[in-house]
Design a protein around this motif. Structure first.
Motif, PDB file in Angstrom:
ATOM      1  N   MET A   1      21.150  35.748  28.672  1.00 18.78           N
ATOM      2  CA  MET A   1      22.377  36.508  28.762  1.00 18.78           C
ATOM      3  C   MET A   1      23.507  35.537  29.120  1.00 18.78           C
ATOM      4  N   ASP A   2      24.542  35.466  28.274  1.00 23.30           N
ATOM      5  CA  ASP A   2      25.673  34.602  28.589  1.00 23.30           C
ATOM      6  C   ASP A   2      26.628  35.332  29.528  1.00 23.30           C
ATOM      7  N   SER A   3      27.698  34.663  29.956  1.00 22.40           N
ATOM      8  CA  SER A   3      28.583  35.252  30.966  1.00 22.40           C
ATOM      9  C   SER A   3      29.293  36.495  30.452  1.00 22.40           C
ATOM     10  N   LYS A   4      29.671  36.521  29.173  1.00 22.33           N
ATOM     11  CA  LYS A   4      30.337  37.703  28.616  1.00 22.33           C
ATOM     12  C   LYS A   4      29.387  38.908  28.631  1.00 22.33           C
ATOM     13  N   GLN A   5      28.128  38.692  28.251  1.00 24.28           N
ATOM     14  CA  GLN A   5      27.135  39.766  28.285  1.00 24.28           C
ATOM     15  C   GLN A   5      26.868  40.219  29.721  1.00 24.28           C
ATOM     16  N   MET A   6      26.846  39.258  30.656  1.00 27.32           N
ATOM     17  CA  MET A   6      26.612  39.609  32.051  1.00 27.32           C
ATOM     18  C   MET A   6      27.765  40.453  32.590  1.00 27.32           C
ATOM     19  N   ILE A   7      28.985  40.105  32.236  1.00 29.86           N
ATOM     20  CA  ILE A   7      30.145  40.883  32.671  1.00 29.86           C
ATOM     21  C   ILE A   7      30.035  42.314  32.163  1.00 29.86           C
ATOM     22  N   GLU A   8      29.693  42.484  30.915  1.00 30.61           N
ATOM     23  CA  GLU A   8      29.548  43.837  30.355  1.00 30.61           C
ATOM     24  C   GLU A   8      28.387  44.589  31.009  1.00 30.61           C
ATOM     25  N   ALA A   9      27.308  43.889  31.290  1.00 33.32           N
ATOM     26  CA  ALA A   9      26.153  44.518  31.950  1.00 33.32           C
ATOM     27  C   ALA A   9      26.534  45.001  33.351  1.00 33.32           C
ATOM     28  N   ILE A  10      27.292  44.196  34.079  1.00 35.11           N
ATOM     29  CA  ILE A  10      27.704  44.592  35.431  1.00 35.11           C
ATOM     30  C   ILE A  10      28.640  45.791  35.360  1.00 35.11           C
ATOM     31  N   ARG A  11      29.576  45.778  34.426  1.00 34.41           N
ATOM     32  CA  ARG A  11      30.477  46.937  34.278  1.00 34.41           C
ATOM     33  C   ARG A  11      29.693  48.216  34.015  1.00 34.41           C
ATOM     34  N   ALA A  12      28.680  48.132  33.151  1.00 35.11           N
ATOM     35  CA  ALA A  12      27.858  49.308  32.857  1.00 35.11           C
ATOM     36  C   ALA A  12      27.101  49.776  34.092  1.00 35.11           C
ATOM     37  N   ARG A  13      26.584  48.848  34.872  1.00 32.75           N
ATOM     38  CA  ARG A  13      25.861  49.212  36.092  1.00 32.75           C
ATOM     39  C   ARG A  13      26.786  49.894  37.089  1.00 32.75           C
ATOM     40  N   GLU A  14      27.993  49.367  37.207  1.00 32.36           N
ATOM     41  CA  GLU A  14      28.931  49.966  38.152  1.00 32.36           C
ATOM     42  C   GLU A  14      29.254  51.413  37.772  1.00 32.36           C
ATOM     43  N   TYR A  87      30.908  40.216  42.531  1.00 30.10           N
ATOM     44  CA  TYR A  87      30.265  39.334  41.538  1.00 30.10           C
ATOM     45  C   TYR A  87      30.950  39.476  40.186  1.00 30.10           C
ATOM     46  N   LEU A  88      31.311  40.707  39.809  1.00 27.73           N
ATOM     47  CA  LEU A  88      32.025  40.914  38.551  1.00 27.73           C
ATOM     48  C   LEU A  88      33.361  40.178  38.580  1.00 27.73           C
ATOM     49  N   THR A  89      34.106  40.315  39.659  1.00 23.48           N
ATOM     50  CA  THR A  89      35.386  39.616  39.772  1.00 23.48           C
ATOM     51  C   THR A  89      35.179  38.111  39.696  1.00 23.48           C
ATOM     52  N   ASP A  90      34.165  37.601  40.365  1.00 21.75           N
ATOM     53  CA  ASP A  90      33.863  36.170  40.342  1.00 21.75           C
ATOM     54  C   ASP A  90      33.609  35.696  38.907  1.00 21.75           C
ATOM     55  N   LEU A  91      32.783  36.416  38.168  1.00 24.77           N
ATOM     56  CA  LEU A  91      32.460  36.013  36.797  1.00 24.77           C
ATOM     57  C   LEU A  91      33.671  36.109  35.869  1.00 24.77           C
ATOM     58  N   VAL A  92      34.468  37.164  36.016  1.00 25.77           N
ATOM     59  CA  VAL A  92      35.666  37.324  35.186  1.00 25.77           C
ATOM     60  C   VAL A  92      36.663  36.209  35.475  1.00 25.77           C
ATOM     61  N   PHE A  93      36.897  35.924  36.749  1.00 29.90           N
ATOM     62  CA  PHE A  93      37.828  34.848  37.103  1.00 29.90           C
ATOM     63  C   PHE A  93      37.329  33.509  36.561  1.00 29.90           C
ATOM     64  N   GLU A  94      36.035  33.285  36.672  1.00 27.51           N
ATOM     65  CA  GLU A  94      35.466  32.035  36.148  1.00 27.51           C
ATOM     66  C   GLU A  94      35.656  31.952  34.636  1.00 27.51           C
ATOM     67  N   GLN A  95      35.391  33.051  33.938  1.00 28.52           N
ATOM     68  CA  GLN A  95      35.525  33.070  32.477  1.00 28.52           C
ATOM     69  C   GLN A  95      36.976  32.820  32.060  1.00 28.52           C
ATOM     70  N   TRP A  96      37.912  33.401  32.781  1.00 26.27           N
ATOM     71  CA  TRP A  96      39.328  33.248  32.451  1.00 26.27           C
ATOM     72  C   TRP A  96      39.926  31.960  33.007  1.00 26.27           C
ATOM     73  N   GLY A  97      39.198  31.280  33.890  1.00 22.59           N
ATOM     74  CA  GLY A  97      39.702  30.058  34.480  1.00 22.59           C
ATOM     75  C   GLY A  97      40.852  30.302  35.451  1.00 22.59           C
ATOM     76  N   ILE A  98      40.783  31.406  36.207  1.00 21.27           N
ATOM     77  CA  ILE A  98      41.844  31.740  37.152  1.00 21.27           C
ATOM     78  C   ILE A  98      41.286  31.803  38.573  1.00 21.27           C
ATOM     79  N   GLY A 113      32.142  35.811  44.848  1.00 25.22           N
ATOM     80  CA  GLY A 113      30.704  35.652  44.988  1.00 25.22           C
ATOM     81  C   GLY A 113      30.043  37.016  44.974  1.00 25.22           C
ATOM     82  N   GLY A 114      28.764  37.037  44.746  1.00 25.36           N
ATOM     83  CA  GLY A 114      28.039  38.297  44.683  1.00 25.36           C
ATOM     84  C   GLY A 114      27.775  38.889  46.054  1.00 25.36           C
ATOM     85  N   GLY A 115      27.528  40.199  46.069  1.00 29.43           N
ATOM     86  CA  GLY A 115      27.116  40.863  47.302  1.00 29.43           C
ATOM     87  C   GLY A 115      27.999  42.005  47.735  1.00 29.43           C
TER      88      GLY A 115
END
Length: 167
Positions: A1-14, A87-98, A113-115
């Motif tokens: 699972m790449d970061s884009k897929q992980m972001i979508e997976a986390i959104r679905a879980r939420e 964790y979702l915010t962390d991954l999105v910020f990392e993906q966008w480089g912000i 970070g996650g948690g």
């Protein structure tokens, strides 16, 4: 699972991890479940349940170091500010480089970070955060998701995230 897929997976879980209601007793039970897991597995965790503007449960396992309470506070602030898991915010910020700063957040008060996970009550909204710290980000995230899934009688196996191949 790449970061884009992980972001979508986390959104679905939420979207799926919404509580039908939440009393102070239920909030305590969520915290106790995480505390019991930390003790049974000898995990270095700090656990907090924060609802309606106040801490309703907080505990540290024997192996938790003092700085974990600060990490929990910072992750909780991020969840409440962004309305999504830390964790979702962390991954999105990392993906966008912000970073946090363009959003008016500083590292002293907000932590990536996650948690940290939003406590979303059906027909209400996000009323707080269930937050832990002490494990690697993905493990912190998974443990909080497992706790919520257990309380919602959902199968955690289908919700557990796996580490990306790059880690």
């Amino acid at each position: 699972m790449d970061s884009k897929q992980m972001i979508e997976a986390i959104r679905a879980r939420e979207k799926s991890l919404v509580l039908p209601s939440l009393s102070h007793d239920k909030a305590w039970q969520l915290g106790e479940w995480l505390r019991a897991r930390a003790l049974a597995s000898d995990l270095p965790l700090y656990v907090e349940v924060f609802i309606n503007g106040g801490v309703r449960f907080a505990a540290a396992s024997p192996r938790a170091h003092n700085n974990l309470a600060e990490w929990v506070r910072r992750k909780r602030n991020l969840v409440l500010r962004m309305g999504q898991s830390s964790y979702l915010t962390d991954l999105v910020f990392e993906q966008w480089g912000i970073s946090l700063e363009p959003f008016g957040m500083n590292q002293a008060d907000y932590g990536l970070g996650g948690g940290g996970f939003p406590i979303h009550v059906a027909d209400v909204s996000i009323i707080g955060a269930l937050t832990i710290s002490g494990l690697p980000s993905i493990d912190d995230h998974n443990l909080v998701v497992e706790c919520l899934a257990e309380h919602l009688a959902m199968d955690f196996a289908g919700l557990k995230l796996t580490r990306p191949a790059s880690e």
